[in-house]
Enzyme design. Structure first.
Site, short mmCIF file in Angstrom:
data_model
loop_
_atom_site.label_atom_id
_atom_site.label_comp_id
_atom_site.label_asym_id
_atom_site.label_seq_id
_atom_site.Cartn_x
_atom_site.Cartn_y
_atom_site.Cartn_z
N HIS A 29 2.20 16.08 -8.27
CA HIS A 29 1.08 15.36 -8.89
C HIS A 29 0.02 14.91 -7.89
O HIS A 29 -1.18 15.04 -8.15
CB HIS A 29 1.61 14.14 -9.66
CG HIS A 29 0.56 13.47 -10.47
ND1 HIS A 29 0.00 14.05 -11.59
CD2 HIS A 29 -0.05 12.26 -10.32
CE1 HIS A 29 -0.90 13.23 -12.10
NE2 HIS A 29 -0.96 12.14 -11.35
N SER A 63 -5.81 12.90 -13.42
CA SER A 63 -4.74 12.04 -13.91
C SER A 63 -5.26 11.05 -14.96
O SER A 63 -5.90 11.45 -15.92
CB SER A 63 -4.07 11.35 -12.72
OG SER A 63 -2.85 10.75 -13.10
N GLN A 64 -5.01 9.76 -14.77
CA GLN A 64 -5.50 8.77 -15.73
C GLN A 64 -7.01 8.88 -15.93
O GLN A 64 -7.53 8.60 -17.01
CB GLN A 64 -5.15 7.36 -15.23
CG GLN A 64 -5.64 6.23 -16.10
CD GLN A 64 -5.23 4.87 -15.57
OE1 GLN A 64 -4.12 4.41 -15.83
NE2 GLN A 64 -6.10 4.22 -14.81
N ASP A 94 4.79 19.08 -11.55
CA ASP A 94 3.96 17.89 -11.35
C ASP A 94 4.79 16.68 -10.94
O ASP A 94 4.47 15.97 -10.00
CB ASP A 94 3.17 17.59 -12.63
CG ASP A 94 2.25 16.42 -12.49
OD1 ASP A 94 1.06 16.63 -12.20
OD2 ASP A 94 2.70 15.27 -12.67
N LEU A 146 -4.72 6.79 -11.42
CA LEU A 146 -3.99 5.54 -11.22
C LEU A 146 -3.63 5.36 -9.74
O LEU A 146 -3.13 6.30 -9.10
CB LEU A 146 -2.71 5.57 -12.06
CG LEU A 146 -1.88 4.28 -12.14
CD1 LEU A 146 -2.67 3.19 -12.85
CD2 LEU A 146 -0.57 4.55 -12.88
#
Length: 296
Positions: A277, A105-106, A222, A38
């Site tokens: 993250h 991630s996404q 994260d 993202l």
């Protein structure tokens, strides 16, 4: 003149095994396809590219430049289709040797969508790097930026609507206090997990199980993926107590092949403290300890 020829031939014969070894090393590395997360783009993966090139010279690495930055908010099924069209030619060129998917991630959810809906994929190893595989439920900076008038406890009122499901983050918003609504409304994660009747569930499971290996990477510091154990297929129960992967319904009922993968020893899990993250794909220690060995 003639005397120098045997010496040259002897030198060539001595060097030939080294040359063959060097060529073999570059040829044996499978292509690596990287899918961003993202608000990301391919420009954010320069360090990762450097690490791969240094450890596995000659590797064909493709960081897909699709749905960058704000476009990453597009519905996830739309992104799956776009990435599928970009990835398929790379898979075809790799042939029987296959490819590796490294998804951040996404992007890890997008890659699961690819794996489950492509009946002829040739992905050898899927590396899920800090990806909310069981969904997201937490007050983070991303949430405050996107939906400033909402907090985690009431975001379901937006996400679990037809309009809300046009945002990628709402496609995997998993409110443990409104699980029934999530199951019925989620356009992406609920059907991907086969948490409700899905006509393609059998085929999707078969496609997922074409994988040889799945690597799950995440950690307690994260700061975005919430709970962070979602990166390991863990998630909250209705009391917001985290239950690890083996206690999740999708594992126990083997809805899309997670338990089958685990039973054959095809899942490796890394929990790495001290990594925020946005640094997972730039952290050299994470690469050395959790990623490098799987990109052969």
């Amino acid at each position: 003149m003639t005397a120098s020829r045997p010496k040259a031939l002897q030198t060539f014969c001595l060097l030939l095994p080294l040359l063959v070894w060097m060529v073999d090393r570059s040829l044996c590395y499978k292509p690596v396809i990287v899918v961003h997360g993202l608000f990301d783009s391919s420009a954010n993966f320069k360090n990762l590219l450097q690490y791969i090139n240094e450890s596995h010279p000659g590797t064909n690495v493709t960081v897909l430049d699709l749905f960058d930055n704000k476009e990453s908010l597009q519905p996830l099924w739309k992104q799956v289709q776009g990435f599928k069209e970009a990835i398929y030619p790379i898979m075809q060129n790799a042939g029987r040797d296959g490819v590796h998917l490294l998804c951040y991630s996404q992007g890890g959810l997008i890659c699961r969508g690819l794996l489950q809906t492509m009946p002829d994929h040739n992905v050898d190893t899927f590396i899920s790097l800090s990806s909310p595989q069981m969904g997201q439920y937490g007050d983070t900076d991303y949430l405050r930026y996107l939906f400033p008038t909402y907090v985690k406890s009431n975001l379901y009122r937006l996400c679990y609507t037809q309009m809300g499901q046009t945002f990628s983050i709402c496609n995997f918003w998993n409110d443990p206090h409104h699980h029934g609504i999530y199951v019925n409304v989620s356009d992406f994660l609920a059907p991907l997990n086969s948490e409700r009747p899905e006509p393609n569930a059998t085929d999707w499971k078969k496609n997922f199980l074409r994988l040889r290996k799945m690597v799950l990477i995440g950690g307690p510091d994260d700061g975005v993926i919430t709970p962070w154990e979602s990166s390991h297929f863990g998630f909250y129960d209705e009391n917001e107590t985290v239950l690890e992967m083996k206690y999740q319904m999708v594992y126990q009922d083997d809805t899309f092949g997670l338990r089958s993968m685990d039973y054959r020893g095809a899942i490796t899990v890394y929990g790495v403290p001290g990594v925020v993250h946005t640094m997972w794909h730039s952290n050299q220690t994470v690469f050395k300890n959790c990623i490098e060995k799987w990109l052969t």
